[in-house]
Design a protein around this motif. Sequence first.
Motif, mmCIF file in Angstrom:
data_model
loop_
_atom_site.group_PDB
_atom_site.id
_atom_site.type_symbol
_atom_site.label_atom_id
_atom_site.label_comp_id
_atom_site.label_asym_id
_atom_site.label_seq_id
_atom_site.Cartn_x
_atom_site.Cartn_y
_atom_site.Cartn_z
ATOM 1 N N MET A 1 1.671 10.236 5.427
ATOM 2 C CA MET A 1 1.147 9.151 4.696
ATOM 3 C C MET A 1 1.578 7.808 5.243
ATOM 4 O O MET A 1 0.858 6.908 5.485
ATOM 5 N N ILE B 1 1.057 4.310 -2.839
ATOM 6 C CA ILE B 1 0.806 5.702 -2.397
ATOM 7 C C ILE B 1 2.298 6.494 -2.874
ATOM 8 O O ILE B 1 1.716 7.646 -3.319
ATOM 9 N N ILE C 1 0.982 -1.317 0.126
ATOM 10 C CA ILE C 1 -0.160 -0.037 -0.076
ATOM 11 C C ILE C 1 0.836 1.132 0.132
ATOM 12 O O ILE C 1 0.864 2.309 -0.686
ATOM 13 N N SER C 2 2.074 1.107 0.939
ATOM 14 C CA SER C 2 2.683 2.234 0.786
ATOM 15 C C SER C 2 3.580 2.645 -0.530
ATOM 16 O O SER C 2 3.806 3.655 -0.926
ATOM 17 N N LEU D 1 -1.098 5.538 7.000
ATOM 18 C CA LEU D 1 -1.854 4.296 6.265
ATOM 19 C C LEU D 1 -1.535 3.173 7.077
ATOM 20 O O LEU D 1 -2.278 2.051 6.984
#
Lengths: 383, 266
Positions: A221, A188, A184-185, A225
């Motif tokens: 972020m 992003i 996910i990171s 996250l």
Amino acid sequence: MTVVLDNAAPVAQVDTDSSADGLHLRLSGNWTTATIADVDRILRATSLPSSGRAEIDMTDVMALDTSGAWLVHRTELALAEHGAEVRVSGVNPRFAGLIETVRANDDQCPDPEPPANAFVAMVERVGRTTFLVAQESRDLVTFLGHSVVVLGHSVFRPSRIRMTSLFHHIEQAGLNAVPIVGLISFLIGIVLAFQGAEQLSKFGAQIFTVNIVAQGVLREMGVLLTAIMLAGRSGSAFTAQIGTMKVREEVDAMRTIGLDPMEVLVLPRLWALVICLPLLTFFANIMGLLGGAIMATVALDITFFQFARQMSGAVTMWTFWIGLIKAPVFGFIIGLVGCYEGMRVTGSAESVGRMTTRAVVESIFLVIVLDAMFSILFAVLGI
Amino acid sequence: MAAEHQVSAQTVIRVEGLRTQFGSNVIHDGLDLEVLSGEIMGIVGGSGTGKSVLLRTIVGLIRPASGRIDLLGTDVVGCSESERTRVLSRAGVLFQDGALFSSMTVAQNIMVPLAEHTDLAPALREEIAELKINMVGLPLDAANKFPSELSGGMRKRAGLARALALDPEILFLDEPTAGLDPIGADRFDRLVKGLRDALGLTVVMVTHDLDSLNAICDRIAVLLDKRIRVGTMQDHMHDDHPWLREYFHGPRARAARHTDAATEMG
């Protein structure tokens, strides 16, 4: 008047015959749950005599069950209530037991309470919810206090921490979350780089994409996250685990054996998240920067080397620490809410589901509120 | 449909060569069972011998590895899904803790099968639900209560009322008296027997309760060595199998027989 529902024999039928003698109802066919829907309607619609005699003739009834017997009995009662003198005739002895059973069990259940006035009900709901929210906030603060005390004790007496359990939860909440948090990171990072490049290219300042990615990922972020992922993954799992144990009275069993659920259940989970969230955040930061760097290389022709040099000018050590400082606090809050809602489970499995949903919503909400408060704090401090 | 009172020789459940297994763990192997119309059949056996598994297999919740199960003349293993649903609507099942739908009141629970399988008017469905609540001996105000507001014994009665909603021909009970106090268990036994007599039901019950076995079961099926041995209480008592000896001659069994004899004399 003759009512024929169907010419086939097995369907329930009723012949109504009003004469000077009184009402004569001749029942025939199968009077069972599957076949009485229509005769029910007819019998309800039949006008009942207010006096005189009435006869229910069951000679031709081929089959009967409790529903059919109830229908006969209901009609008999209705006739009697209207003042007619009712006689049931031609009852096959095989049906006698059934009819007897139904007769003995015709008490009426009380009606459910009618719903209150819609407006009043709404006001009541609002009041009740307000009260519950206040009560819940108070309980959460109490639980917070209790947890801090237990956590504080455990700092000075680490032997109180159950190591097996702690490592189990570190594996579950930390190690097993590595792939999803990393992915996910990374994505992003790519998104940030792409959006940044799109806007900045209008000013010919693509190189500042690096600043956006680095600041964005490191300050906000990465940690946010990761925290949201953990709230969804582990916070909910904690509620479900502890909640199920409450439903099965395992928590009560613990207390009777002299184990403190706070120490056995809550403490290892809290510590696991407090330890894991910073580590995962660090990993998420790296993956986010990597995603940004790859996007920059592919789409903007900024090499890794340029990316690194630009980044070293764009961020300070504090940028990194600002993100990481928040991590253990978020971890603590997620664990706290997860365990708290788990402890509040009562009674049924349904309650486990409700509390799990609530735990996730609450912990994400609190994480974002705290994040905003951190932002204000850092702004005031000027870092 | 539901009017035969006396035990006739008609077979309503016939299980032949049943084999059930979970992975490599064989539960039943070559099991045969016949249940006659109108009888109350008790199923007993040690822990882990697959009593509940047998019950669940007969009602189609577990698929057997091999074998044939005839329920009311329909082969429920080989038949189509819709046929199975139709046959199963002629049987009622009471699970251990009632298995009531927790989001509905007791009356609504009883109306679920009626709404699903019949086209009766809502008002009649409500009347039938009330009738069943009466028949299982629940207090009248239980109709509008939710399962979580009922005691264990009341939940079982409510579950029984739901199982009876469609006037089934066969009633399956999974440990109906487990968790009830002796008075409640005794009342439940009498309720089941009374319903059998009134409605001409065939009852298959898994139980550990020696009192129930003694008081209401016509025949007892014992799960032994992955198979079944059927007989009356007397038959089993004269059997030499060590488990049977221990089961039917243990102190609890003696106590159950003793009370039974006492009530019959008194």
